[in-house]
Every structure is written in C-alpha cells, then in structure tokens.
Write an enzyme that holds these catalytic residues in place. Structure first.
Site, PDB file in Angstrom:
ATOM      1  N   CYS A   1       0.833  -1.205   0.000  1.00 27.59           N
ATOM      2  CA  CYS A   1       0.000   0.000   0.000  1.00 27.59           C
ATOM      3  C   CYS A   1       0.872   1.261   0.000  1.00 27.59           C
ATOM      4  O   CYS A   1       1.701   1.462   0.889  1.00 27.59           O
ATOM      5  CB  CYS A   1      -0.918  -0.010   1.218  1.00 27.59           C
ATOM      6  SG  CYS A   1      -1.797   1.545   1.458  1.00 27.59           S
TER       7      CYS A   1
ATOM      8  N   ASP B   1      -0.989  16.553  -1.699  1.00 28.01           N
ATOM      9  CA  ASP B   1      -1.215  15.653  -2.830  1.00 28.01           C
ATOM     10  C   ASP B   1      -0.135  15.901  -3.887  1.00 28.01           C
ATOM     11  O   ASP B   1       0.228  17.045  -4.169  1.00 28.01           O
ATOM     12  CB  ASP B   1      -2.609  15.893  -3.421  1.00 28.01           C
ATOM     13  CG  ASP B   1      -3.063  14.745  -4.308  1.00 28.01           C
ATOM     14  OD1 ASP B   1      -4.003  14.027  -3.928  1.00 28.01           O
ATOM     15  OD2 ASP B   1      -2.469  14.558  -5.402  1.00 28.01           O
TER      16      ASP B   1
ATOM     17  N   HIS C   1      -4.261   0.974   8.332  1.00 26.18           N
ATOM     18  CA  HIS C   1      -4.731   0.688   6.973  1.00 26.18           C
ATOM     19  C   HIS C   1      -6.212   0.297   6.982  1.00 26.18           C
ATOM     20  O   HIS C   1      -6.595  -0.701   7.586  1.00 26.18           O
ATOM     21  CB  HIS C   1      -3.910  -0.441   6.348  1.00 26.18           C
ATOM     22  CG  HIS C   1      -4.343  -0.744   4.943  1.00 26.18           C
ATOM     23  ND1 HIS C   1      -3.816  -0.087   3.844  1.00 26.18           N
ATOM     24  CD2 HIS C   1      -5.280  -1.595   4.465  1.00 26.18           C
ATOM     25  CE1 HIS C   1      -4.416  -0.536   2.756  1.00 26.18           C
ATOM     26  NE2 HIS C   1      -5.299  -1.449   3.095  1.00 26.18           N
TER      27      HIS C   1
ATOM     28  N   ASN D   1     -13.319   9.580  -1.866  1.00 26.24           N
ATOM     29  CA  ASN D   1     -13.737   8.754  -2.998  1.00 26.24           C
ATOM     30  C   ASN D   1     -13.795   7.302  -2.530  1.00 26.24           C
ATOM     31  O   ASN D   1     -12.876   6.843  -1.857  1.00 26.24           O
ATOM     32  CB  ASN D   1     -12.741   8.885  -4.147  1.00 26.24           C
ATOM     33  CG  ASN D   1     -12.756  10.274  -4.765  1.00 26.24           C
ATOM     34  OD1 ASN D   1     -13.810  10.886  -4.897  1.00 26.24           O
ATOM     35  ND2 ASN D   1     -11.591  10.791  -5.125  1.00 26.24           N
TER      36      ASN D   1
ATOM     37  N   GLY E   1     -13.692   7.098  -8.478  1.00 26.65           N
ATOM     38  CA  GLY E   1     -12.342   7.538  -8.811  1.00 26.65           C
ATOM     39  C   GLY E   1     -11.297   7.210  -7.760  1.00 26.65           C
ATOM     40  O   GLY E   1     -10.193   7.768  -7.790  1.00 26.65           O
TER      41      GLY E   1
ATOM     42  N   HIS F   1      -6.453   2.993   0.529  1.00 28.09           N
ATOM     43  CA  HIS F   1      -6.185   3.277   1.939  1.00 28.09           C
ATOM     44  C   HIS F   1      -6.918   4.592   2.143  1.00 28.09           C
ATOM     45  O   HIS F   1      -6.568   5.592   1.483  1.00 28.09           O
ATOM     46  CB  HIS F   1      -4.670   3.388   2.167  1.00 28.09           C
ATOM     47  CG  HIS F   1      -4.259   3.713   3.572  1.00 28.09           C
ATOM     48  ND1 HIS F   1      -3.200   3.070   4.199  1.00 28.09           N
ATOM     49  CD2 HIS F   1      -4.729   4.623   4.468  1.00 28.09           C
ATOM     50  CE1 HIS F   1      -3.049   3.554   5.443  1.00 28.09           C
ATOM     51  NE2 HIS F   1      -3.963   4.511   5.617  1.00 28.09           N
TER      52      HIS F   1
ATOM     53  N   HIS G   1      -8.552   8.112   2.603  1.00 31.67           N
ATOM     54  CA  HIS G   1      -7.946   9.438   2.707  1.00 31.67           C
ATOM     55  C   HIS G   1      -9.009  10.472   2.413  1.00 31.67           C
ATOM     56  O   HIS G   1      -9.863  10.271   1.555  1.00 31.67           O
ATOM     57  CB  HIS G   1      -6.775   9.585   1.727  1.00 31.67           C
ATOM     58  CG  HIS G   1      -7.082   9.122   0.341  1.00 31.67           C
ATOM     59  ND1 HIS G   1      -7.070   7.800  -0.030  1.00 31.67           N
ATOM     60  CD2 HIS G   1      -7.449   9.820  -0.765  1.00 31.67           C
ATOM     61  CE1 HIS G   1      -7.394   7.690  -1.302  1.00 31.67           C
ATOM     62  NE2 HIS G   1      -7.636   8.912  -1.767  1.00 31.67           N
TER      63      HIS G   1
ATOM     64  N   HIS H   1      -9.581  14.035   0.969  1.00 33.81           N
ATOM     65  CA  HIS H   1      -9.021  15.143   0.191  1.00 33.81           C
ATOM     66  C   HIS H   1      -9.496  16.459   0.813  1.00 33.81           C
ATOM     67  O   HIS H   1     -10.686  16.590   1.156  1.00 33.81           O
ATOM     68  CB  HIS H   1      -9.543  15.112  -1.247  1.00 33.81           C
ATOM     69  CG  HIS H   1      -9.092  13.948  -2.070  1.00 33.81           C
ATOM     70  ND1 HIS H   1      -8.054  14.038  -2.979  1.00 33.81           N
ATOM     71  CD2 HIS H   1      -9.544  12.674  -2.154  1.00 33.81           C
ATOM     72  CE1 HIS H   1      -7.896  12.870  -3.586  1.00 33.81           C
ATOM     73  NE2 HIS H   1      -8.790  12.019  -3.106  1.00 33.81           N
TER      74      HIS H   1
HETATM   75  P1  5GP Z   1      -8.041   8.893  -4.912  1.00 37.64           P
HETATM   76  O1  5GP Z   1      -8.056   8.973  -6.411  1.00 37.64           O
HETATM   77  O2  5GP Z   1      -7.729   7.480  -4.433  1.00 37.64           O
HETATM   78  O3  5GP Z   1      -9.234   9.480  -4.227  1.00 37.64           O
HETATM   79  O4  5GP Z   1      -6.840   9.818  -4.452  1.00 37.64           O
HETATM   80  C1  5GP Z   1      -5.509   9.408  -4.450  1.00 37.64           C
HETATM   81  C2  5GP Z   1      -4.685  10.663  -4.448  1.00 37.64           C
HETATM   82  O5  5GP Z   1      -3.360  10.323  -4.088  1.00 37.64           O
HETATM   83  C3  5GP Z   1      -4.621  11.361  -5.802  1.00 37.64           C
HETATM   84  O6  5GP Z   1      -5.118  12.689  -5.688  1.00 37.64           O
HETATM   85  C4  5GP Z   1      -3.138  11.325  -6.168  1.00 37.64           C
HETATM   86  O7  5GP Z   1      -2.690  12.488  -6.814  1.00 37.64           O
HETATM   87  C5  5GP Z   1      -2.468  11.128  -4.814  1.00 37.64           C
HETATM   88  N1  5GP Z   1      -1.208  10.410  -4.881  1.00 37.64           N
HETATM   89  C6  5GP Z   1      -0.936   9.299  -5.631  1.00 37.64           C
HETATM   90  N2  5GP Z   1       0.333   8.906  -5.431  1.00 37.64           N
HETATM   91  C7  5GP Z   1       0.870   9.791  -4.538  1.00 37.64           C
HETATM   92  C8  5GP Z   1       2.171   9.900  -3.939  1.00 37.64           C
HETATM   93  O8  5GP Z   1       3.086   9.111  -4.176  1.00 37.64           O
HETATM   94  N3  5GP Z   1       2.349  10.937  -3.076  1.00 37.64           N
HETATM   95  C9  5GP Z   1       1.362  11.836  -2.780  1.00 37.64           C
HETATM   96  N4  5GP Z   1       1.663  12.813  -1.923  1.00 37.64           N
HETATM   97  N5  5GP Z   1       0.136  11.750  -3.330  1.00 37.64           N
HETATM   98  C10 5GP Z   1      -0.108  10.735  -4.190  1.00 37.64           C
HETATM   99 ZN    ZN Z   2      -2.368   1.290   3.625  1.00 37.01          ZN
END
Ligand code: 5GP
Ligand code: ZN
Length: 113
Positions: A3, A29, A45, A86, A92, A97, A99, A101
């Site tokens: 992860c 991000d 997690h 999300n 999306g 894991h 999170h 935004h």
């Molecule tokens: P999701 O699409 O799962 O809601 O959001 C995942 C977020 O994680 C995305 O906005 C993406 O830009 C961010 N993200 C993906 N890989 C990394 C990373 O290695 N470091 C950071 N800081 N953000 C990441």
């Molecule tokens: Zn995790």
C-alpha cells in the site's frame, strides 16, 4: 507491504507532511487539483469507506476535524474549501487506503466530475 500510503506512513516513500499525530498524517497531494490539496490519512490501513465500523467513528471524526483545522490554519475557513472521500472505482478511488481530500484556494464547481 504494497500500500502506497502505508509506505508514506512508514517513511519509505517521501511526502510533504503538513501534520502528524499518533493516529493521523496529512500531506500534500502529489498532483494538486487546487492551490491547497492535501490528504488526511489514518495511520491504520483501512482500504475503503465500506470497511469502516462503529469503532472507527472517533477516527473518522478526527480526520474531518483535522481537515477543518488545517484549512483554517491556511486561511481557507472563511472563503471555503472542499473535503472529499472517494470510495471505489466509479468514484475515482485509486489508492485503497482511505484518505480525505482537502481542497481550497479556488472556486469549486458542482456537481463534481
Ligand atoms: P483517490 O483517487 O484514491 O481518491 O486519491 C488518491 C490521491 O493520491 C490522488 O489525488 C493522487 O494524486 C495522490 N497520490 C498518488 N500517489 C501519490 C504519492 O506518491 N504521493 C502523494 N503525496 N500523493 C499521491
Ligand atoms: Zn495502507
């Protein structure tokens, strides 16, 4: 451990941290969609919102209150900011894991894309 966010929490992958305590971490991000775009992440997690139980109510509350505190610290409380979870593919979610935004610093549109 496969992860990505667990790796960030473990310090194995670098991230621009803005907050950390015993149960949460927040970092910018990597692909920001607004002048402020950070993620509030529990250290434990949990893959998706579907995996939460009543025992996690305090954790989720702490995530939301931390998002509000950071937004306020950065001056976005008055103008406004957006918080988004999300859940799964159609929404999306790409990192499995949970999170939160936290986006601010520009006018948001509705409905989201
Ligand atoms: P999701 O699409 O799962 O809601 O959001 C995942 C977020 O994680 C995305 O906005 C993406 O830009 C961010 N993200 C993906 N890989 C990394 C990373 O290695 N470091 C950071 N800081 N953000 C990441
Ligand atoms: Zn995790």
């Amino acid at each position: 451990m496969s992860c990505l966010f667990c790796k960030i929490i473990a310090g194995e992958v670098p991230a621009a941290k803005v907050y950390e305590d015993d149960q949460l971490i927040a970092f910018n991000d990597i692909n920001p969609q607004a002048p402020m775009h950070l993620l509030v992440v529990p250290k434990r997690h949990v893959a998706t919102l579907n995996d939460l139980s009543a025992a996690d109510d305090g954790l989720v509350g702490a995530m939301v209150r931390r998002a509000a505190a950071i937004a306020k610290e950065k001056g976005h409380d008055g103008p406004g900011y957006r918080t988004v979870f999300n859940c799964n593919a159609q929404a999306g979610q790409t990192v499995f894991h949970i999170h939160l935004h936290v986006l601010g610093g520009r006018t948001m549109t509705w409905p989201p894309g």
